[in-house]
Each structure stands twice: as C-alpha cells, then as structure tokens.
Design a protein around this motif. Structure first.
Motif, PDB file in Angstrom:
ATOM      1  N   LEU A 119       0.802  -1.221   0.000  1.00 53.43           N
ATOM      2  CA  LEU A 119       0.000   0.000   0.000  1.00 53.43           C
ATOM      3  C   LEU A 119       0.837   1.273   0.000  1.00 53.43           C
ATOM      4  CD1 LEU A 119      -2.930  -0.812   2.480  1.00 53.43           C
ATOM      5  CD2 LEU A 119      -2.993  -0.731  -0.008  1.00 53.43           C
ATOM      6  N   ASN A 120       2.148   1.134  -0.017  1.00 52.55           N
ATOM      7  CA  ASN A 120       3.053   2.296   0.009  1.00 52.55           C
ATOM      8  C   ASN A 120       2.769   3.201   1.208  1.00 52.55           C
ATOM      9  OD1 ASN A 120       4.338   1.537  -2.425  1.00 52.55           O
ATOM     10  ND2 ASN A 120       2.726   2.518  -3.633  1.00 52.55           N
ATOM     11  N   LEU A 121       2.586   2.579   2.376  1.00 47.31           N
ATOM     12  CA  LEU A 121       2.317   3.357   3.584  1.00 47.31           C
ATOM     13  C   LEU A 121       3.565   4.113   4.017  1.00 47.31           C
ATOM     14  CD1 LEU A 121       0.218   0.832   5.698  1.00 47.31           C
ATOM     15  CD2 LEU A 121      -0.573   2.532   4.051  1.00 47.31           C
ATOM     16  N   PRO A 122       3.397   5.234   4.702  1.00 48.34           N
ATOM     17  CA  PRO A 122       4.569   5.982   5.178  1.00 48.34           C
ATOM     18  C   PRO A 122       5.396   5.163   6.164  1.00 48.34           C
ATOM     19  CG  PRO A 122       2.557   7.304   5.322  1.00 48.34           C
ATOM     20  CD  PRO A 122       2.127   5.908   5.024  1.00 48.34           C
ATOM     21  N   ALA A 123       6.667   5.468   6.229  1.00 50.60           N
ATOM     22  CA  ALA A 123       7.552   4.792   7.182  1.00 50.60           C
ATOM     23  C   ALA A 123       7.204   5.221   8.609  1.00 50.60           C
ATOM     24  CB  ALA A 123       9.005   5.130   6.865  1.00 50.60           C
ATOM     25  N   ASP A 124       7.511   4.354   9.568  1.00 47.23           N
ATOM     26  CA  ASP A 124       7.230   4.647  10.972  1.00 47.23           C
ATOM     27  C   ASP A 124       7.947   5.931  11.395  1.00 47.23           C
ATOM     28  OD1 ASP A 124       6.090   2.223  10.630  1.00 47.23           O
ATOM     29  OD2 ASP A 124       7.281   1.162  12.142  1.00 47.23           O
ATOM     30  N   LYS A 125       7.229   6.731  12.189  1.00 48.23           N
ATOM     31  CA  LYS A 125       7.793   7.987  12.691  1.00 48.23           C
ATOM     32  C   LYS A 125       7.441   8.141  14.161  1.00 48.23           C
ATOM     33  CE  LYS A 125       7.542  10.512   8.292  1.00 48.23           C
ATOM     34  NZ  LYS A 125       6.997  11.714   7.607  1.00 48.23           N
ATOM     35  N   PRO A 126       8.304   8.805  14.945  1.00 44.63           N
ATOM     36  CA  PRO A 126       7.959   9.039  16.362  1.00 44.63           C
ATOM     37  C   PRO A 126       6.809  10.030  16.474  1.00 44.63           C
ATOM     38  CG  PRO A 126      10.322   9.348  15.934  1.00 44.63           C
ATOM     39  CD  PRO A 126       9.647   9.293  14.606  1.00 44.63           C
ATOM     40  N   LEU A 127       5.953   9.815  17.455  1.00 40.46           N
ATOM     41  CA  LEU A 127       4.953  10.816  17.781  1.00 40.46           C
ATOM     42  C   LEU A 127       5.639  12.026  18.401  1.00 40.46           C
ATOM     43  CD1 LEU A 127       2.202   8.525  19.350  1.00 40.46           C
ATOM     44  CD2 LEU A 127       2.175   9.576  17.079  1.00 40.46           C
ATOM     45  N   LYS A 128       4.956  13.141  18.425  1.00 42.65           N
ATOM     46  CA  LYS A 128       5.565  14.358  18.920  1.00 42.65           C
ATOM     47  C   LYS A 128       6.005  14.193  20.372  1.00 42.65           C
ATOM     48  CE  LYS A 128       4.766  19.328  19.239  1.00 42.65           C
ATOM     49  NZ  LYS A 128       3.812  20.424  19.009  1.00 42.65           N
ATOM     50  N   GLY A 129       7.285  14.446  20.616  1.00 47.03           N
ATOM     51  CA  GLY A 129       7.825  14.350  21.962  1.00 47.03           C
ATOM     52  C   GLY A 129       8.227  12.953  22.373  1.00 47.03           C
ATOM     53  N   GLN A 130       8.232  11.974  21.455  1.00 49.03           N
ATOM     54  CA  GLN A 130       8.589  10.597  21.793  1.00 49.03           C
ATOM     55  C   GLN A 130       9.845  10.172  21.040  1.00 49.03           C
ATOM     56  OE1 GLN A 130       5.230   8.007  21.266  1.00 49.03           O
ATOM     57  NE2 GLN A 130       4.047   8.989  22.885  1.00 49.03           N
ATOM     58  N   LEU A 131      10.500   9.164  21.560  1.00 43.89           N
ATOM     59  CA  LEU A 131      11.740   8.664  20.965  1.00 43.89           C
ATOM     60  C   LEU A 131      11.498   7.481  20.031  1.00 43.89           C
ATOM     61  CD1 LEU A 131      14.133   8.840  24.067  1.00 43.89           C
ATOM     62  CD2 LEU A 131      14.032  10.409  22.124  1.00 43.89           C
ATOM     63  N   SER A 132      10.686   6.523  20.457  1.00 46.30           N
ATOM     64  CA  SER A 132      10.459   5.333  19.636  1.00 46.30           C
ATOM     65  C   SER A 132       9.506   5.648  18.494  1.00 46.30           C
ATOM     66  CB  SER A 132       9.883   4.204  20.496  1.00 46.30           C
ATOM     67  OG  SER A 132       8.627   4.582  21.008  1.00 46.30           O
ATOM     68  N   LYS A 133       9.651   4.901  17.419  1.00 49.62           N
ATOM     69  CA  LYS A 133       8.837   5.125  16.225  1.00 49.62           C
ATOM     70  C   LYS A 133       7.485   4.426  16.353  1.00 49.62           C
ATOM     71  CE  LYS A 133      12.743   5.742  13.063  1.00 49.62           C
ATOM     72  NZ  LYS A 133      13.408   5.271  11.830  1.00 49.62           N
ATOM     73  N   THR A 134       6.467   5.072  15.827  1.00 48.60           N
ATOM     74  CA  THR A 134       5.107   4.527  15.835  1.00 48.60           C
ATOM     75  C   THR A 134       4.628   4.370  14.399  1.00 48.60           C
ATOM     76  OG1 THR A 134       4.604   5.618  17.939  1.00 48.60           O
ATOM     77  CG2 THR A 134       2.728   4.922  16.589  1.00 48.60           C
ATOM     78  N   PRO A 135       4.074   3.225  14.041  1.00 48.49           N
ATOM     79  CA  PRO A 135       3.608   3.028  12.662  1.00 48.49           C
ATOM     80  C   PRO A 135       2.342   3.831  12.379  1.00 48.49           C
ATOM     81  CG  PRO A 135       3.026   1.142  14.007  1.00 48.49           C
ATOM     82  CD  PRO A 135       3.876   2.023  14.870  1.00 48.49           C
ATOM     83  N   PHE A 136       2.042   3.998  11.097  1.00 42.22           N
ATOM     84  CA  PHE A 136       0.764   4.573  10.688  1.00 42.22           C
ATOM     85  C   PHE A 136      -0.271   3.453  10.629  1.00 42.22           C
ATOM     86  CE2 PHE A 136       3.804   7.705   9.503  1.00 42.22           C
ATOM     87  CZ  PHE A 136       3.139   8.919   9.534  1.00 42.22           C
ATOM     88  N   TYR A 137      -1.530   3.784  10.890  1.00 39.75           N
ATOM     89  CA  TYR A 137      -2.515   2.727  11.097  1.00 39.75           C
ATOM     90  C   TYR A 137      -3.915   3.209  10.728  1.00 39.75           C
ATOM     91  CZ  TYR A 137      -2.513   5.646  15.238  1.00 39.75           C
ATOM     92  OH  TYR A 137      -2.510   6.747  16.063  1.00 39.75           O
ATOM     93  N   PHE A 138      -4.817   2.235  10.547  1.00 35.81           N
ATOM     94  CA  PHE A 138      -6.245   2.495  10.415  1.00 35.81           C
ATOM     95  C   PHE A 138      -6.883   2.316  11.794  1.00 35.81           C
ATOM     96  CE2 PHE A 138      -4.733   0.860   6.364  1.00 35.81           C
ATOM     97  CZ  PHE A 138      -5.226   1.790   5.463  1.00 35.81           C
ATOM     98  N   ILE A 139      -8.055   2.896  11.980  1.00 33.22           N
ATOM     99  CA  ILE A 139      -8.752   2.742  13.260  1.00 33.22           C
ATOM    100  C   ILE A 139     -10.110   2.088  13.009  1.00 33.22           C
ATOM    101  CG2 ILE A 139      -7.598   4.651  14.421  1.00 33.22           C
ATOM    102  CD1 ILE A 139      -9.939   6.442  13.766  1.00 33.22           C
ATOM    103  N   GLY A 140     -10.491   1.189  13.904  1.00 36.97           N
ATOM    104  CA  GLY A 140     -11.751   0.471  13.767  1.00 36.97           C
ATOM    105  C   GLY A 140     -12.412   0.264  15.117  1.00 36.97           C
ATOM    106  N   ASP A 141     -13.582  -0.380  15.103  1.00 37.43           N
ATOM    107  CA  ASP A 141     -14.280  -0.631  16.363  1.00 37.43           C
ATOM    108  C   ASP A 141     -13.777  -1.917  16.996  1.00 37.43           C
ATOM    109  OD1 ASP A 141     -15.408  -2.603  14.803  1.00 37.43           O
ATOM    110  OD2 ASP A 141     -17.359  -1.620  14.621  1.00 37.43           O
ATOM    111  N   ASP A 142     -14.451  -2.345  18.056  1.00 39.25           N
ATOM    112  CA  ASP A 142     -13.942  -3.453  18.866  1.00 39.25           C
ATOM    113  C   ASP A 142     -13.920  -4.790  18.145  1.00 39.25           C
ATOM    114  OD1 ASP A 142     -13.682  -1.639  20.882  1.00 39.25           O
ATOM    115  OD2 ASP A 142     -15.531  -2.192  21.916  1.00 39.25           O
ATOM    116  N   ILE A 143     -14.697  -4.930  17.060  1.00 39.28           N
ATOM    117  CA  ILE A 143     -14.780  -6.231  16.401  1.00 39.28           C
ATOM    118  C   ILE A 143     -13.510  -6.554  15.626  1.00 39.28           C
ATOM    119  CG2 ILE A 143     -15.801  -5.425  14.233  1.00 39.28           C
ATOM    120  CD1 ILE A 143     -17.617  -7.871  14.300  1.00 39.28           C
TER     121      ILE A 143
END
Length: 343
Positions: free
Chosen positions: A178-202
């Motif tokens: 899907l050519n997703l962006p590379a993992d990047k740290p959230l603002k003020g954090q050191l470790s990298k966080t991936p980009f993601y979709f959000i869904g409900d509990d199911i």
C-alpha cells in the motif's frame, strides 16, 4: 363446398390482398431522418465505457460536457482513487491529526449492511444478525468522511472482520503493497510509531489497525482518554454512512435488483457522495478553539520497537495512549470522560 363457405374464403382472400397492399405502401413511405452525433451513432458497434468514453476525452470539452453533463475536470474528480503514494497517505494522516487530534491515522474502517431483496436460491447466506437480507459495504474514510476505499458484495451473514480479511485492502496491507509511510515518532517521543487504520472493537488489534481498550475492564484515566479520542476520530466513518443514506433514498428500502447490479449501484452512490462532499466541504471540527493549538513538547521514554506481533501492537497502542495525555493532551477530553487532568 357449400356456397356460404365459398364466399367466406373469397372475402378472406380479398382482405389478405388489401392487408398486403397496406404493408407495401407503408414500406414505400420515406423514413424520417434524424441527425445523430457521429460519436453516439457508434454505440451499437462499440462498448461505451471501454472505448467510446475514452475517445470522447480527446474531443473538445463542449462535446464531452454535452454528453456527460459535466466538464472533464469534474469527471476526473469523480474518478479519484485510493491513495497510492506515501505523500497521499501522509495528507490523510495530517488531516486526521488537524481535524480530530488523533495522530498517524490513515483512515477509519467499518462495515454497513445494505438492505437487499433476498437473491433466488440463496437460503440464509445473505440473512444478517439484524433480521434482514443484505450485502456488506466495507469502507475506509478520510478525515472529511469521504470514501477512500470500498469493498462491496460480501454476503450479510458474514461479519465485518470476515469481509475485511477477504478484501483486497487486507491482502495488500498484509503484503506491504500500500506504500504506507515509514514509521515515525509521535511528537515528543523517541520510539517510532507506525501509521494505522482505526476500527471498532470487532476488528483485531495489529500493527496497522488500532482499536479501543476493552471497556469491560478497569480502565485507567489515560486509557479512557485514548478510547474517547479514538472514538471521536472514528465518527468520520459513521458520519459517512449516515450522509450516504440521507443523500440517496435507494438505501431507505430493500434494493430489488441482482447482487451484481446492487454492487454497482452502491459503488456509484459512494463515488457521488465523495463528489458532493468535496463541493459541500465543511471542516468537521467541533473543537475549533483548540484545533490549531500548539501542544507542549516533552520527551517520553518508550520501549524499543519490536517485530510485527500482537505484543508490539499493544505497545504501540500504549504509546498512543500516553501521547493522548502528554504531548497530545487537549483540554476538552477531560470534560468528556469526566476525569481530572493527571498530575
């Protein structure tokens, strides 16, 4: 032969001869001539979508406008597709963070049951848990409640998760295509966080799909803040389904066509919904006073990134949870979850 029968036969023959003369006269009459655009005259010889529509794109703009009742630019806007480059995905994520204050979000995913007439000899395949026959519209929407991906046609008996795992999106996501962006740290954090979709509990928690913490457990204040922020961002897909049903009354009753035709109808409605959403765009920002607020920057100590496992997905969610009450803190969330700001 009796005289009466003989006379009846003669009269019948005379009527046939008169009818034959009338038919011959009608054939001799000149046919009315109508001028037809040469382009339209080829519809019987060539496929409209595969050939003629492509040819008319090379014609003058007025000819295209007369045929399609829209300009070429409007037509190309309607045919906009799923983001295909890293920059396009980053634009979606930036919109989510600006409008809904939820970082690294590539889209909100959910399913909607489209009511249909029971297909012949289908048994209970299309009968869903709500008590009617349906097909599933699985959709991913952006921050403006516009569809960026749809998968239509899964039978109503299936769950949203089954529809997702049988979709092309899941296949490409699993293969990393899907050519997703590379993992990047959230603002003020050191470790990298991936980009993601959000869904409900199911949906299942994984590297590229985040969901809320289990509400039946004893949640901490940070987890409640995270759940509220994720649910707020996930409103985009619920609003998209609501606006789709409101704009097109075909969804107010069972669609009485074949399943294949129903897929096409739903897809056309989704495309037109996107077109209308762009023309009637209003930023869905219920917190205008803080949407552009500059958040404080601090450094958080977080664990080192691990492999793509469920354990790593849980840690990623915990990182986002911590972000929601530190660098990503927004004042309105504490009022919504009825908790005090942690010191």
């Amino acid at each position: 032969m009796a005289p009466s029968r003989h006379m009846l036969c003669i009269e019948a023959l005379k009527k046939l001869k008169n009818l034959q003369k009338i038919i011959e006269e009608r054939r001799k009459r000149k046919k009315h001539k109508f001028w037809v655009n040469p382009f339209l005259a080829q519809r019987g010889l060539h496929d409209l979508e595969a050939n003629l529509l492509k040819d008319i794109l090379w014609e003058e703009g007025q000819d295209f406008n007369n045929f399609c009742r829209m300009s070429i630019d409007q037509f190309n806007e309607i045919l906009s597709k799923i983001p295909a480059t890293e920059k396009e995905w980053l634009d979606v994520a930036n919109d989510f963070e600006t409008l809904w204050q939820f970082p690294h979000t590539l889209g909100a995913i959910d399913g909607k049951h489209i009511r249909i007439k029971a297909p012949p000899r289908s048994g209970s395949d299309f009968h869903n848990y709500k008590g009617f026959f349906s097909i599933i519209l699985l959709a991913v929407v952006d921050a403006h409640s516009r569809f960026i991906y749809v998968d239509i046609g899964a039978n109503g008996r299936a769950s949203d998760v089954m529809a997702f795992k049988n979709s092309l999106l899941y296949d490409n996501l699993s293969r990393g295509q899907l050519n997703l962006p590379a993992d990047k740290p959230l603002k003020g954090q050191l470790s990298k966080t991936p980009f993601y979709f959000i869904g409900d509990d199911i949906f299942g928690l994984n590297r590229h799909l985040m969901k809320a913490y289990n509400r039946s457990s004893n949640l901490s204040t940070a987890q409640e803040a995270y759940n509220y922020r994720l649910s707020r961002a996930r409103m985009t897909v619920e609003m998209a389904f609501g606006r789709l049903s409101s704009r097109f009354r075909v969804f107010h009753r069972p669609i009485e066509v074949s399943v294949e035709t129903c897929d096409t109808v739903v897809k056309a409605c989704c495309i037109l919904h996107n077109y209308l959403a762009r023309k009637l765009a209003q930023a869905p920002n219920p917190q205008q006073d803080i949407s552009n607020q500059v958040l404080p920057s601090t450094i958080s100590s977080l664990p080192v990134q691990e492999q793509n496992t469920y354990k790593y997905a849980c840690k990623t969610r915990d990182n986002i949870c911590k972000y929601c009450i530190t660098d990503g803190d927004v004042p309105y969330q504490w009022h919504k979850i009825k908790k005090q700001v942690p010191k």
